[in-house]
Design a protein around this motif. Sequence first.
Motif, mmCIF file in Angstrom:
data_model
loop_
_atom_site.group_PDB
_atom_site.id
_atom_site.type_symbol
_atom_site.label_atom_id
_atom_site.label_comp_id
_atom_site.label_asym_id
_atom_site.label_seq_id
_atom_site.Cartn_x
_atom_site.Cartn_y
_atom_site.Cartn_z
ATOM 1 N N ALA A 44 -4.826 5.667 2.927
ATOM 2 C CA ALA A 44 -4.226 6.523 1.224
ATOM 3 C C ALA A 44 -3.902 4.898 -0.219
ATOM 4 C CB ALA A 44 -2.923 7.464 1.466
ATOM 5 N N ARG A 45 -3.577 4.234 0.689
ATOM 6 C CA ARG A 45 -2.722 3.730 0.063
ATOM 7 C C ARG A 45 -4.438 2.370 -0.814
ATOM 8 N NH1 ARG A 45 0.278 -0.492 -1.871
ATOM 9 N NH2 ARG A 45 2.170 0.180 -1.681
ATOM 10 N N VAL A 46 -5.150 1.951 0.235
ATOM 11 C CA VAL A 46 -6.360 1.331 -0.089
ATOM 12 C C VAL A 46 -7.438 2.427 -1.391
ATOM 13 C CG1 VAL A 46 -8.674 0.203 0.595
ATOM 14 C CG2 VAL A 46 -6.307 -0.176 1.710
ATOM 15 N N GLY A 47 -7.669 3.896 -0.307
ATOM 16 C CA GLY A 47 -8.055 5.162 -1.117
ATOM 17 C C GLY A 47 -8.140 5.206 -2.759
ATOM 18 N N ALA A 48 -5.873 4.733 -3.050
ATOM 19 C CA ALA A 48 -5.617 5.122 -4.380
ATOM 20 C C ALA A 48 -5.906 3.448 -5.208
ATOM 21 C CB ALA A 48 -3.948 4.825 -3.581
ATOM 22 N N TYR A 49 -6.145 2.617 -4.523
ATOM 23 C CA TYR A 49 -6.844 1.423 -5.599
ATOM 24 C C TYR A 49 -8.081 1.293 -6.128
ATOM 25 C CZ TYR A 49 -3.160 -1.832 -3.171
ATOM 26 O OH TYR A 49 -1.994 -1.983 -2.721
ATOM 27 N N TYR A 50 -9.299 2.409 -5.242
ATOM 28 C CA TYR A 50 -10.726 2.821 -5.261
ATOM 29 C C TYR A 50 -10.669 3.191 -6.468
ATOM 30 C CZ TYR A 50 -11.788 -1.946 -2.985
ATOM 31 O OH TYR A 50 -10.887 -3.038 -2.380
#
Length: 713
Positions: A530-536
């Motif tokens: 979720a964190r990495v998905g939110a970055y992009y």
Amino acid sequence: MKKKFSDFIDLLLNMKSMWVTIFIPVVALGVFFFMLTLNNVSTETYDIERFNYAKETIRSPITIENEQETKRKTRETVQSIEDRYDISQEITDEQIGYTSEIFDAIGKLEESDGNSEQDSEGKEAVLLTTQEKVQRLQNILSPEITEKINDSLLINLLEATPKERQEGKELFITSLSEVLNNGVRTENVQSATAELKQKVKYSNVGNDVRQALIPLSEFAVVENSFFDVEKTMDARKEAASSVEPVIIRAGEIIVREGQTITNEIYEELKLVGLLNKERNVYPLIGLALLIVLVMGVIFYEMYAIDKRKQLDKGTVASILLISFIVITLMKVVSLFTTQINQLFFIVPAATGALLLKQLINERIAIVLAILYAILGSIIFNGEIPGSLNIEAGIYFFFSQIGGIIFLMNVKDRLAIVKAGLGMAAVNIITVFLFLFLSFEKYSLSDLIYQSGFGFASAILSAVLTIGLLPFFETGLGILSDIKLLSLSSANQPLLRKILTEAPGTYHHSIMVANLSETACEAIGANGLLARVGAYYHDIGKTVRPHYFIENQLSIKNPHDVIEPRQSAEIIINHPYDGANMLKKHRLPKEIIDIALQHHGTTLLKFFYYKEKETNKHVKESDFRYPGPKPQTKEAAIVCICDSVEAAVRSLKEPTEQKIEEIVSSIINDRLMDGQLNESPLTMKELHKIHKSICETLKGIFHSRIQYPMKEAK
């Protein structure tokens, strides 16, 4: 009726999908396991004839009792038991009594004859002659004695001196007691008599006494030991029960190369099934049943993953390939393993567990680790059917479980190396466990040698995991924690693009990432994803960054000069522009899906109502995102947090009450609008998400102390 038929068709399609996705790969894996372990349970048969030479050393494949040899050994043992005889003490005492009676009677007769008193006329009585003495003895001795001894025996004793008779009596009675107490049976009466005569013959007694005692031996020695049936049978039963069964043990050499095949060896080969091909069927059936159980466990675990909608081609391929790699490594090493060198200690079996935990999840890693350990105990059984190498199984189990436990808090590939060191400690402890439990004495060199194998196994497992992980990540499109961590690096080109071209969006993405990660961790979802998905998720805003309010720093809002419909089109396009950019840069599908789904089919209310002011016939669908709606928990949480962050940031004075109201309002709005219908989130999880988001936001927008301003003089 139509609905029921439609449901039936869907069920058939799902079954067909499950058959292709799960059943066929599991069967393929089972066939692979069966083929690699086949020679570990199948008994090789030989075309051998009696009295030929053995072309190779042949060992027993099984442990079995040689019943025929056991019977022969028992029979020989029973036959070696001598008959049991019961010595009659009554007869012994009787014969000794008769002998004593002879000597006592002669002594009494001689004493009375020597003390003869004068007759009535004063003259001495006339002494008895020897013949008269014999006659008197015949009258006073027991009939059993007089019937069996002759006069010459008594005459010889009468002619001996009292001292000689006493010495002869003591010698004879002692020797007779010894002979009789040893037992005299019918068949050895003569030998016992001869033994007594020999003792008398070579004694130091007087000649007259010796001449009397030799024939007296024939009278005194009689049968006094009689066959005891009961004692004999008891002795034979005890001997038979003490015979150990003749066991042919698995791995025991039956015949060596060049040795002649004797009839006994041939019968042993036949007994253990090396001459009977039909006997090989049973181990194969047993192996097949084991493989079916293993397949059943793997099928269930894959089905459980499929129910969570996490099973894809990459996951299936990973399970198959990792299983192939681990079992093949075991098989290759087993080919060089003997009873002397324990090479299974060096097998990097933990590679599979480390990869499975990274690529799929911890549960499947533990389950397959147990199955690999079971298969390893078969592979390293020395090709002895019916046996398992328990040491190898235990070693593989603890090595893999150690790797799973120590692979925690993955931040980079160095975490795998650290896990390798932890595994090394577990491997060495397990090696020491086997050495200390053994009755054999090991030298220091043995401890170092085998511990070195355990250490090398752990390091090899870590190195292989690091080397194979990129292949699975790239080749199969599987997203691991290490891959996610590398994508979260600020040096990633796309993240640098957002930072430089849309700094407001970058800050917004960081905030959404923090909220999403904590919310996912609250419900057990993948917070790192979720964190990495939110970055992009808003990378598409870099196409037209100034059309988004967070990037409009000291510039006029371009939406003020264009039509609402045109503004909506620009805003609506950003998830799909972002997805195209992510695909172009070959980012994982999970990240692309979050970017594509984070707005679902929500309505652009601001531009919709603005358009409605001038066009009452406007269609709501023209101002909605095309979707799709969030399909995963992580995408749904990013969808919620994206709206929450933007709404809270717009507050001039964000209080705790306002934050809770906004979060509740957005979650309820997403629910009522049906945006969460296709995600697996439950109401209970939404409650936890609400609580987590509020706590995080309260921590970010906490009250600060108002420092006093310095008054101007």
